[in-house]
Design a protein around this motif. Structure first.
Motif, PDB file in Angstrom:
ATOM      1  N   LEU A  77      40.001 149.586  11.347  1.00  0.00           N
ATOM      2  CA  LEU A  77      39.385 148.506  12.104  1.00  0.00           C
ATOM      3  C   LEU A  77      39.133 148.945  13.541  1.00  0.00           C
ATOM      4  O   LEU A  77      39.975 149.590  14.155  1.00  0.00           O
ATOM      5  N   VAL A  78      37.978 148.563  14.077  1.00  0.00           N
ATOM      6  CA  VAL A  78      37.635 148.854  15.473  1.00  0.00           C
ATOM      7  C   VAL A  78      38.225 147.762  16.361  1.00  0.00           C
ATOM      8  O   VAL A  78      38.616 146.693  15.881  1.00  0.00           O
ATOM      9  N   ASP A  79      38.301 148.018  17.681  1.00  0.00           N
ATOM     10  CA  ASP A  79      38.953 147.081  18.600  1.00  0.00           C
ATOM     11  C   ASP A  79      38.176 145.795  18.845  1.00  0.00           C
ATOM     12  O   ASP A  79      38.764 144.765  19.187  1.00  0.00           O
ATOM     13  N   THR A  80      36.859 145.832  18.721  1.00  0.00           N
ATOM     14  CA  THR A  80      36.051 144.636  18.920  1.00  0.00           C
ATOM     15  C   THR A  80      35.040 144.512  17.791  1.00  0.00           C
ATOM     16  O   THR A  80      34.676 145.501  17.151  1.00  0.00           O
ATOM     17  N   LEU A  81      34.603 143.295  17.573  1.00  0.00           N
ATOM     18  CA  LEU A  81      33.642 143.003  16.517  1.00  0.00           C
ATOM     19  C   LEU A  81      32.634 142.008  17.066  1.00  0.00           C
ATOM     20  O   LEU A  81      33.023 141.020  17.706  1.00  0.00           O
ATOM     21  N   THR A  82      31.375 142.267  16.835  1.00  0.00           N
ATOM     22  CA  THR A  82      30.343 141.284  17.157  1.00  0.00           C
ATOM     23  C   THR A  82      30.040 140.514  15.884  1.00  0.00           C
ATOM     24  O   THR A  82      29.591 141.085  14.892  1.00  0.00           O
ATOM     25  N   LEU A  83      30.324 139.238  15.918  1.00  0.00           N
ATOM     26  CA  LEU A  83      30.105 138.350  14.782  1.00  0.00           C
ATOM     27  C   LEU A  83      28.799 137.605  15.008  1.00  0.00           C
ATOM     28  O   LEU A  83      28.646 136.911  16.019  1.00  0.00           O
ATOM     29  N   THR A  84      27.875 137.765  14.098  1.00  0.00           N
ATOM     30  CA  THR A  84      26.595 137.075  14.204  1.00  0.00           C
ATOM     31  C   THR A  84      26.595 135.893  13.250  1.00  0.00           C
ATOM     32  O   THR A  84      26.749 136.058  12.037  1.00  0.00           O
ATOM     33  N   LEU A  85      26.479 134.719  13.835  1.00  0.00           N
ATOM     34  CA  LEU A  85      26.423 133.468  13.086  1.00  0.00           C
ATOM     35  C   LEU A  85      25.078 132.808  13.374  1.00  0.00           C
ATOM     36  O   LEU A  85      24.384 133.207  14.311  1.00  0.00           O
ATOM     37  N   PRO A  86      24.704 131.783  12.616  1.00  0.00           N
ATOM     38  CA  PRO A  86      23.428 131.112  12.894  1.00  0.00           C
ATOM     39  C   PRO A  86      23.308 130.607  14.334  1.00  0.00           C
ATOM     40  O   PRO A  86      22.205 130.558  14.878  1.00  0.00           O
TER      41      PRO A  86
END
Length: 141
Positions: A77-86
Motif C-alpha cells: 500500500l502507498v502512503d496516500t490515495l486519491t479517491l475519485t467519487l462522483p
C-alpha cells in the motif's frame, strides 16, 4: 454494484474494533469527545478493483474511508490515495493497524459533541455518503 457479503461485514466490524482499540485512549483526550458514540464502519459499498468505500464514525470524528481488499493486493500500500467519487476527488492517508489491517482515511467532520446517539451518527454517515456519491453538478435531493 453488489451488496457486501457476510464475511465483508464481519471484516469491517473487526476493523472498527481494532481501530477503536488503538485510538480510544487518545480520542478520550480530544476536544469534542462524545461518550455517547462508539466506533463503527457504516455505509460501505464496493468501489473500484476490490476496494470498499464508506464511513467510519468515532466519538470525535466522521471519516471517509477506503478499505483495500488485502487478498487482491499485488503491491504494498502507498502512503496516500486519491479517491475519485462522483462528487470529486479526495486525498486519503494510509493508516496501518495491528493484525495486518490497512485503511485510507480522510476526516470529513470533526467534533461530534452534538450527536445524541449512534443512530444519529448512522444517519449522518448515510447523508455524507449520499452526498459524496452524487455528482458535484447535481442539486441536492
Amino acid at each position: 454494484m453488489y451488496t457486501l457479503t457476510a464475511d465483508e461485514y464481519a471484516s469491517l466490524a473487526e476493523l472498527a474494533k481494532v481501530y477503536r482499540d488503538v485510538h480510544l485512549p487518545s480520542m478520550k483526550q480530544q476536544e469534542g469527545w462524545n461518550p455517547r458514540l462508539g466506533v463503527d464502519a457504516l455505509c460501505f459499498q464496493h468501489h473500484g478493483a476490490g476496494n470498499m468505500v464508506g464511513a467510519l464514525i468515532t466519538p470525535c470524528e466522521l471519516w471517509l474511508v477506503v478499505v483495500p481488499d488485502h487478498a487482491r493486493l499485488t503491491e504494498p500500500l502507498v502512503d496516500t490515495l486519491t479517491l475519485t467519487l462522483p462528487s470529486g476527488a479526495y486525498q486519503l492517508s494510509l493508516e496501518r493497524l495491528p493484525g495486518g489491517y490497512g485503511l485510507y482515511k480522510r476526516a470529513i467532520l470533526r467534533n461530534l459533541e452534538e450527536l445524541e446517539n449512534m443512530q444519529e451518527a448512522a444517519r449522518l454517515a448515510q447523508q455524507m455518503m449520499a452526498r459524496l456519491m452524487q455528482p458535484a453538478d447535481e442539486p441536492d435531493a
